[in-house]
Design an enzyme around this catalytic site. Sequence first.
Site, PDB file in Angstrom:
ATOM      1  N   HIS A  28       9.653 -20.421 -48.607  1.00  0.00           N
ATOM      2  CA  HIS A  28       8.824 -19.266 -48.244  1.00  0.00           C
ATOM      3  C   HIS A  28       9.650 -18.012 -47.946  1.00  0.00           C
ATOM      4  O   HIS A  28       9.299 -17.241 -47.044  1.00  0.00           O
ATOM      5  CB  HIS A  28       7.920 -19.612 -47.056  1.00  0.00           C
ATOM      6  CG  HIS A  28       6.934 -20.696 -47.363  1.00  0.00           C
ATOM      7  ND1 HIS A  28       6.040 -20.628 -48.399  1.00  0.00           N
ATOM      8  CD2 HIS A  28       6.724 -21.908 -46.763  1.00  0.00           C
ATOM      9  CE1 HIS A  28       5.304 -21.734 -48.431  1.00  0.00           C
ATOM     10  NE2 HIS A  28       5.702 -22.524 -47.463  1.00  0.00           N
ATOM     11  N   HIS A  52       3.987 -22.436 -41.296  1.00  0.00           N
ATOM     12  CA  HIS A  52       4.176 -22.175 -42.722  1.00  0.00           C
ATOM     13  C   HIS A  52       5.365 -22.928 -43.321  1.00  0.00           C
ATOM     14  O   HIS A  52       5.221 -23.624 -44.317  1.00  0.00           O
ATOM     15  CB  HIS A  52       4.309 -20.675 -42.959  1.00  0.00           C
ATOM     16  CG  HIS A  52       4.012 -20.240 -44.358  1.00  0.00           C
ATOM     17  ND1 HIS A  52       3.025 -20.810 -45.121  1.00  0.00           N
ATOM     18  CD2 HIS A  52       4.577 -19.269 -45.143  1.00  0.00           C
ATOM     19  CE1 HIS A  52       2.977 -20.219 -46.303  1.00  0.00           C
ATOM     20  NE2 HIS A  52       3.912 -19.282 -46.350  1.00  0.00           N
ATOM     21  N   VAL A  53       6.552 -22.764 -42.736  1.00  0.00           N
ATOM     22  CA  VAL A  53       7.727 -23.515 -43.177  1.00  0.00           C
ATOM     23  C   VAL A  53       7.674 -24.878 -42.503  1.00  0.00           C
ATOM     24  O   VAL A  53       7.618 -24.970 -41.270  1.00  0.00           O
ATOM     25  CB  VAL A  53       9.031 -22.787 -42.817  1.00  0.00           C
ATOM     26  CG1 VAL A  53      10.242 -23.645 -43.180  1.00  0.00           C
ATOM     27  CG2 VAL A  53       9.090 -21.449 -43.534  1.00  0.00           C
TER      28      VAL A  53
END
Length: 440
Positions: free
Chosen positions: A313, A342-343
């Site tokens: 990302h 997200h990660v």
Amino acid sequence: MADSHRKTPSFPPALTIALALAIVAFASLFSAVSSYHRPPPRRNLFVPRRRDLDSDSPEQVHISLVGVDKMRITWITEDSAAAVVEYGTSPGVYTNLVNGTTSSYKYAFYESGNIHDVTIGPLDPNTTYYYRCSSNSARNFSLKTPPAQLPIKFVVIGDLGQTEWTKTTLENVAKSDYDVLILPGDLSYADFIQSLWDSFGRLVEPLASQRPWMVTNGNHEVERIPVIHSHPFTAYNARWHMPFEESSSNSNLYYSFNTAGVHVIMLGSYTDFDKSSAQYEWLVADLKKVDRATTPWIVVLLHAPWYNSNTAHQGEKESVDMKAAMEDLLYQARVDVVFSGHVHAYERFTRVYNGEANNCAPIYITIGDGGNREGLASKYIDPKPTISLFRQASFGHGRFEVLNETHALWTWHRNDDGNVTVVGDSFWFKSLSSDPACRI
């Protein structure tokens, strides 16, 4: 508003699967998220509806804070049922009754059950209440309100999903003593398959019905499909109503709340955030209202991380452009910590502003390791940036214990050590509001 449930059309199993796969494949053509290699994940889970429940029995029960002394209770029934909660401070003795609202939504071939939403209170702090939904005597629940003053304990989980890893994370959370769970986006990983939202509600109900779950949205909540379903966040907004109205926000995608001595801000990475946006203007106004005398701590949650040394990302506009628009606001307000997801890994940065260590800036923590089906993001940029203090690709969760006006303890608990919770990282915070060098 729907006061009765129209049944979802029935399709042969093979056709249902084919339609679902076609929708996912079509939607993936429009995904803004780049792909990368991840290690193999654990088995996916699907939690079916309990067979012993009637069509008007409450399920998928979860609670969330509303103001300083109220609680929203949300649940779903298959068929029509009263949007009413009865509650009291003794088991089975319900001395209070509150009515609420009922809604439903459609998504492609799916129609949700009846989603009931009731706000109860005023409630006493640090108190156990017993309650039941829709006057259903077969299912009785209890909840505990947060304390009115410090100390307070948060659990922090990102990118939760529905896998065996998720189950382990939730089991470890259940062993801890906490007051509020906060989640920086990517809840169910339904990804257009709406029945997975129902499965997720059942999976988290044992915890989410007892302690408030305060969440914000991630990319997996968008669920927008051109032509087929063009409106984003339909399921998320319908199922996870957060207290945005109470913080003068006009969107369920960003809001704030106070609990004990902490001001928590939930931002939306996947709605407009530039300096002309409604979210930006709301954030400016919200930060101006913060009184550090009564809320000495400021915590921010968002999905796409602004600082990230994982190879996953990198360069996404939700990270780069949002940081460019809003980082100054958080720095000038002396925000203490920013949690993101997200990660699919864990990483803790030092206090950082504009890419450099700064003693008056927030600490940035990525905790997108709750248990999602996509697996871990195990590759990091080498050499490690000096501002990155700890990073590891393991599933787990975090605990943020704010002890008083000046100090808090952060611990990250990783899953991959069997059934024993192991502290993989820990750090003592000092609030910026108590640091004379950082006072504005």
